[in-house]
Design an enzyme around this catalytic site. Structure first.
Site, PDB file in Angstrom:
ATOM      1  N   GLY A   1     -29.895 -10.480  24.647  1.00 17.37           N
ATOM      2  CA  GLY A   1     -29.207 -10.129  25.891  1.00 17.37           C
ATOM      3  C   GLY A   1     -28.463 -11.317  26.480  1.00 17.37           C
ATOM      4  O   GLY A   1     -29.075 -12.311  26.867  1.00 17.37           O
TER       5      GLY A   1
ATOM      6  N   GLY B   1     -26.790 -11.314  29.282  1.00 13.35           N
ATOM      7  CA  GLY B   1     -26.513 -11.021  30.693  1.00 13.35           C
ATOM      8  C   GLY B   1     -26.838 -12.246  31.529  1.00 13.35           C
ATOM      9  O   GLY B   1     -27.095 -13.337  30.988  1.00 13.35           O
TER      10      GLY B   1
ATOM     11  N   ASP C   1     -33.542  -3.805  44.644  1.00 18.97           N
ATOM     12  CA  ASP C   1     -33.409  -3.476  43.218  1.00 18.97           C
ATOM     13  C   ASP C   1     -33.787  -2.036  42.899  1.00 18.97           C
ATOM     14  O   ASP C   1     -33.422  -1.522  41.847  1.00 18.97           O
ATOM     15  CB  ASP C   1     -34.328  -4.386  42.389  1.00 18.97           C
ATOM     16  CG  ASP C   1     -33.737  -5.759  42.135  1.00 18.97           C
ATOM     17  OD1 ASP C   1     -32.741  -6.103  42.792  1.00 18.97           O
ATOM     18  OD2 ASP C   1     -34.276  -6.487  41.282  1.00 18.97           O
TER      19      ASP C   1
ATOM     20  N   GLY D   1     -48.833   0.627  47.335  1.00 14.30           N
ATOM     21  CA  GLY D   1     -48.748   1.817  48.183  1.00 14.30           C
ATOM     22  C   GLY D   1     -48.317   3.058  47.410  1.00 14.30           C
ATOM     23  O   GLY D   1     -47.520   2.978  46.478  1.00 14.30           O
TER      24      GLY D   1
ATOM     25  N   GLU E   1     -26.313 -10.319  21.543  1.00 16.68           N
ATOM     26  CA  GLU E   1     -25.858  -9.382  22.575  1.00 16.68           C
ATOM     27  C   GLU E   1     -25.292  -8.115  21.913  1.00 16.68           C
ATOM     28  O   GLU E   1     -24.473  -8.200  21.001  1.00 16.68           O
ATOM     29  CB  GLU E   1     -24.784 -10.068  23.447  1.00 16.68           C
ATOM     30  CG  GLU E   1     -23.983  -9.172  24.348  1.00 16.68           C
ATOM     31  CD  GLU E   1     -24.822  -8.415  25.387  1.00 16.68           C
ATOM     32  OE1 GLU E   1     -25.642  -9.051  26.067  1.00 16.68           O
ATOM     33  OE2 GLU E   1     -24.664  -7.184  25.480  1.00 16.68           O
TER      34      GLU E   1
ATOM     35  N   HIS F   1     -10.868 -33.628  52.737  1.00 22.79           N
ATOM     36  CA  HIS F   1     -10.451 -34.355  51.533  1.00 22.79           C
ATOM     37  C   HIS F   1     -11.303 -35.603  51.361  1.00 22.79           C
ATOM     38  O   HIS F   1     -11.553 -36.294  52.342  1.00 22.79           O
ATOM     39  CB  HIS F   1      -8.982 -34.775  51.647  1.00 22.79           C
ATOM     40  CG  HIS F   1      -8.532 -35.633  50.504  1.00 22.79           C
ATOM     41  ND1 HIS F   1      -8.203 -35.098  49.269  1.00 22.79           N
ATOM     42  CD2 HIS F   1      -8.409 -36.985  50.388  1.00 22.79           C
ATOM     43  CE1 HIS F   1      -7.865 -36.097  48.457  1.00 22.79           C
ATOM     44  NE2 HIS F   1      -7.982 -37.249  49.109  1.00 22.79           N
TER      45      HIS F   1
ATOM     46  N   ILE G   1     -29.469 -13.162  33.345  1.00 21.62           N
ATOM     47  CA  ILE G   1     -30.779 -13.812  33.194  1.00 21.62           C
ATOM     48  C   ILE G   1     -30.909 -14.468  31.818  1.00 21.62           C
ATOM     49  O   ILE G   1     -31.380 -15.597  31.690  1.00 21.62           O
ATOM     50  CB  ILE G   1     -31.912 -12.803  33.477  1.00 21.62           C
ATOM     51  CG1 ILE G   1     -31.851 -12.373  34.950  1.00 21.62           C
ATOM     52  CG2 ILE G   1     -33.282 -13.392  33.162  1.00 21.62           C
ATOM     53  CD1 ILE G   1     -32.780 -11.239  35.335  1.00 21.62           C
TER      54      ILE G   1
HETATM   55  C1  LIG Z   1     -35.302 -14.727  36.101  1.00 20.85           C
HETATM   56  C2  LIG Z   1     -34.589 -14.108  37.283  1.00 20.85           C
HETATM   57  C3  LIG Z   1     -33.702 -14.868  38.013  1.00 20.85           C
HETATM   58  C4  LIG Z   1     -33.047 -14.320  39.096  1.00 20.85           C
HETATM   59  N1  LIG Z   1     -32.176 -15.112  39.801  1.00 20.85           N
HETATM   60  C5  LIG Z   1     -31.523 -14.589  40.854  1.00 20.85           C
HETATM   61  C6  LIG Z   1     -30.641 -15.406  41.614  1.00 20.85           C
HETATM   62  O1  LIG Z   1     -30.459 -16.583  41.334  1.00 20.85           O
HETATM   63  N2  LIG Z   1     -30.018 -14.859  42.682  1.00 20.85           N
HETATM   64  C7  LIG Z   1     -30.198 -13.541  43.025  1.00 20.85           C
HETATM   65  O2  LIG Z   1     -29.599 -13.090  44.009  1.00 20.85           O
HETATM   66  N3  LIG Z   1     -31.026 -12.746  42.324  1.00 20.85           N
HETATM   67  C8  LIG Z   1     -31.698 -13.235  41.254  1.00 20.85           C
HETATM   68  N4  LIG Z   1     -32.569 -12.444  40.564  1.00 20.85           N
HETATM   69  C9  LIG Z   1     -32.742 -11.034  41.002  1.00 20.85           C
HETATM   70  C10 LIG Z   1     -33.686 -10.965  42.222  1.00 20.85           C
HETATM   71  O3  LIG Z   1     -34.906 -11.556  41.883  1.00 20.85           O
HETATM   72  C11 LIG Z   1     -33.875  -9.520  42.639  1.00 20.85           C
HETATM   73  O4  LIG Z   1     -32.615  -8.922  42.852  1.00 20.85           O
HETATM   74  C12 LIG Z   1     -34.677  -9.447  43.927  1.00 20.85           C
HETATM   75  O5  LIG Z   1     -35.949 -10.019  43.753  1.00 20.85           O
HETATM   76  C13 LIG Z   1     -34.824  -8.001  44.379  1.00 20.85           C
HETATM   77  O6  LIG Z   1     -35.578  -7.957  45.545  1.00 20.85           O
HETATM   78  P1  LIG Z   1     -36.449  -6.675  45.927  1.00 20.85           P
HETATM   79  O7  LIG Z   1     -37.086  -7.011  47.231  1.00 20.85           O
HETATM   80  O8  LIG Z   1     -35.631  -5.469  45.825  1.00 20.85           O
HETATM   81  O9  LIG Z   1     -37.556  -6.539  44.773  1.00 20.85           O
HETATM   82  P2  LIG Z   1     -38.597  -7.529  44.134  1.00 20.85           P
HETATM   83  O10 LIG Z   1     -38.288  -8.940  44.385  1.00 20.85           O
HETATM   84  O11 LIG Z   1     -38.753  -7.080  42.725  1.00 20.85           O
HETATM   85  O12 LIG Z   1     -39.942  -7.228  44.936  1.00 20.85           O
HETATM   86  C14 LIG Z   1     -40.547  -5.976  44.898  1.00 20.85           C
HETATM   87  C15 LIG Z   1     -41.994  -6.140  45.290  1.00 20.85           C
HETATM   88  O13 LIG Z   1     -42.551  -4.833  45.449  1.00 20.85           O
HETATM   89  C16 LIG Z   1     -43.874  -4.838  44.971  1.00 20.85           C
HETATM   90  N5  LIG Z   1     -44.249  -3.459  44.653  1.00 20.85           N
HETATM   91  C17 LIG Z   1     -43.846  -2.674  43.628  1.00 20.85           C
HETATM   92  N6  LIG Z   1     -44.404  -1.445  43.734  1.00 20.85           N
HETATM   93  C18 LIG Z   1     -45.172  -1.464  44.842  1.00 20.85           C
HETATM   94  C19 LIG Z   1     -45.999  -0.515  45.494  1.00 20.85           C
HETATM   95  N7  LIG Z   1     -46.124   0.728  45.019  1.00 20.85           N
HETATM   96  N8  LIG Z   1     -46.653  -0.887  46.600  1.00 20.85           N
HETATM   97  C20 LIG Z   1     -46.515  -2.135  47.114  1.00 20.85           C
HETATM   98  N9  LIG Z   1     -45.752  -3.083  46.542  1.00 20.85           N
HETATM   99  C21 LIG Z   1     -45.078  -2.741  45.434  1.00 20.85           C
HETATM  100  C22 LIG Z   1     -43.829  -5.756  43.763  1.00 20.85           C
HETATM  101  O14 LIG Z   1     -45.138  -6.264  43.516  1.00 20.85           O
HETATM  102  C23 LIG Z   1     -42.858  -6.831  44.235  1.00 20.85           C
HETATM  103  O15 LIG Z   1     -43.541  -7.891  44.833  1.00 20.85           O
HETATM  104  C24 LIG Z   1     -33.271 -12.971  39.472  1.00 20.85           C
HETATM  105  C25 LIG Z   1     -34.186 -12.199  38.757  1.00 20.85           C
HETATM  106  C26 LIG Z   1     -34.837 -12.750  37.669  1.00 20.85           C
HETATM  107  C27 LIG Z   1     -35.831 -11.900  36.916  1.00 20.85           C
END
Ligand SMILES: Cc1cc2nc3c(=O)[nH]c(=O)nc-3n(C[C@H](O)[C@H](O)[C@H](O)COP(=O)(O)OP(=O)(O)OC[C@H]3O[C@@H](n4cnc5c(N)ncnc54)[C@H](O)[C@@H]3O)c2cc1C
Length: 474
Positions: free
Chosen positions: A188, A190, A321, A122, A211, A453, A192
């Protein structure tokens, strides 16, 4: 003719799909725009979390834990297992099936809640009382009074380093290795980087983590980072180098060489079969047409929002995010629920101090609220209580004695300000701390509640008792 909706959500990660479901539950005609394609080229809902984040990483994490358990930890129970082997192809297929089940589950929920999935990306084309958004790939234009931006984030890459997701990988490639690398480099330390490094270490890789920061796990309470350092480096053999400066990453035919300066400034080389670059994530705001409608985005690309996720544009919200705060799926989900309810005229609220953090290493690390150091830096006088798992009957029974719980309480009021856990089951145990903090409970409240317990949760109670220096079993 543009399709009209009351609420349009851009992005179907955990923030966006939950926002769409809640908006639909509240009676709004809702659409969600999402154009993510998985490795097979199929359109998929669920965003980073379901496709290349939380869910696939935890599937591999569990597989690697089972492998390590079978190879090293069953003997203590008197169980001998020989010939333990790992079939990475099968492990990856299992992960793929879980991801597919979850993403198809979101498709089902969209149908159930009558949410229209607009398949593409979008971009705002005009604003005003009603917003027009163009959907890529021939999806046409849709209009809506209320828009929720939930476009998430993607892996940050290093300058001058090409991520091919074969030899040099971000999270996407690192979750899809076809075999166990003999030597794995990770840039890194962190959340991940540590999680993915631990997965491949358990499966047999020799892992070195580089790191840039001089401190290890600086966001955690100092007592937890010290224990984690001991466990990861001394007990498990993760080679973690702090305070390094990456100079150059060179990809060769069969591996990768990282030139870096160590903490003393001396030139060093890391040669590895594969490299994971895990240096943070950047918000997805380019291509959103922010400039066209005057949406405020900060210098790092995050959409600017207030504490209720309102942007500078009327009726436009941003969550997950793509905005300030921790990049965690449950934070994104809760913001999704909150904004849908605000659109419906309700008055929801998120207490950002009560969002739990979990690092799925082995042992796991989980915390909520302030560390002892953060509380003191904020001028709060604190009392703390700590209790080890090594003298808890259940922890000994499951052969997971490593770690402890630490409770940080206000010295004057006894209110719990933070709970910090390092243990194999920390992710499940932290919820008692979250609930206590949400209800503004005291250490004495946890101490007075009956805990079953024998359970691991008794360690949390003893730590709370120890805030008043009256642990019973120590
Ligand atoms: C390896 C890894 C492990 C993780 N493990 C954890 C965990 O264990 N626990 C935890 O809480 N968090 C974890 N996270 C973080 C978590 O994945 C994110 O915080 C979470 O997915 C954020 O959700 P979101 O909906 O903001 O964005 P996202 O999940 O990033 O989704 C955003 C979506 O928007 C879509 N998009 C982007 N631009 C557009 C556009 N212009 N139009 C339409 N669609 C669009 C993308 O295609 C995507 O599908 C992890 C991340 C990684 C990389």
């Amino acid at each position: 003719m543009a399709q009209e909706f009351e609420v349009v959500v851009i992005g179907a990660g955990p923030g966006g799909y939950i926002a769409a479901i809640r908006a639909a539950q509240l009676g709004f005609r809702t659409a969600c725009i999402e154009g993510w394609k998985n490795a097979k080229g199929e359109l998929a809902l669920g965003g980073t979390c379901l496709n290349v984040g939380c869910i696939p990483s935890k599937a591999l994490l569990s597989s690697s834990e089972e492998f390590e358990k079978a190879g090293h930890h069953l003997e203590a129970h008197g169980i001998t297992v020989s010939g333990v082997k790992v079939d990475i192809g099968k492990m990856q297929s299992r992960k793929g099936e879980i991801v597919s089940k979850m993403t198809k589950g979101v498709e089902f929920l969209f149908k159930k809640n009558k949410i229209t999935w607009l398949q593409g990306f979008g971009r705002f084309v005009s604003g005003g009382d009603t917003y027009s958004i163009e959907v890529s790939g021939g999806g046409g234009t849709v209009t809506a009074k209320h828009v929720i931006i939930a476009t998430g984030s993607r892996a940050r890459h290093l300058p001058n380093t090409v991520v091919d997701n074969e030899l040099v990988c971000d999270n996407e490639g690192a979750l899809a290795f076809p075999s166990v690398p003999k030597k794995l480099g990770v840039i890194g330390a962190g959340v991940i980087g540590l999680e993915l490094g631990s997965v491949w270490r358990r499966l047999g890789a020799e892992v070195t983590i580089l790191e840039a920061l001089p401190n290890f796990l600086g966001a955690c309470d100092d007592a937890i980072s010290r224990e984690a350092w001991k466990q990861f480096t001394k007990t498990q053999g993760l080679n973690i180098k702090l305070g390094v400066k990456i100079e150059k990453v060179t990809t060769r035919k069969t591996g990768v060489v990282v030139d870096y300066a160590d903490d003393k400034g001396l030139a060093q080389k890391l040669e590895c079969d594969r490299l994971i670059v895990s240096v943070g994530r950047v918000p997805n705001t380019d291509g959103l047409g922010a400039g066209t409608v005057g949406l405020k985005v900060d210098s790092r690309g995050f959409v600017e929002v207030d504490e209720h996720c309102r942007t500078n544009l009327p009726n436009v919200y941003a969550i997950g995010d793509v905005v300030r705060g921790p990049m965690l799926a449950h934070k994104a989900e809760d913001e999704g629920v909150m904004v849908a309810e605000i659109i419906a005229g309700q008055k929801p609220h998120i207490d950002y101090d009560c969002i739990p953090w979990i690092i799925y290493t082995s042992p796991e690390i989980a915390w909520v609220g302030k560390s002892e150091q953060q509380a003191k830096a904020a001028g709060i006088e604190v009392r703390t209580g700590q209790f080890p798992f090594s003298i808890n009957g259940r922890a000994l029974g499951i052969n997971e004695p490593a770690g402890f719980v630490k409770v940080v309480a206000d010295a004057k009021t006894d209110q719990v300000l933070g709970v910090h856990i390092i243990h194999a089951r920390a992710s499940d145990l932290i919820q008692e701390g979250v609930t206590t903090m949400e209800f503004k409970g005291a250490a004495e409240d946890i101490a007075r509640i009956t805990h079953g317990h024998p359970t691991l949760s008794e360690v949390g109670r003893e730590a709370a008792l120890n805030v008043d220096k009256r642990a019973l079993n120590m």
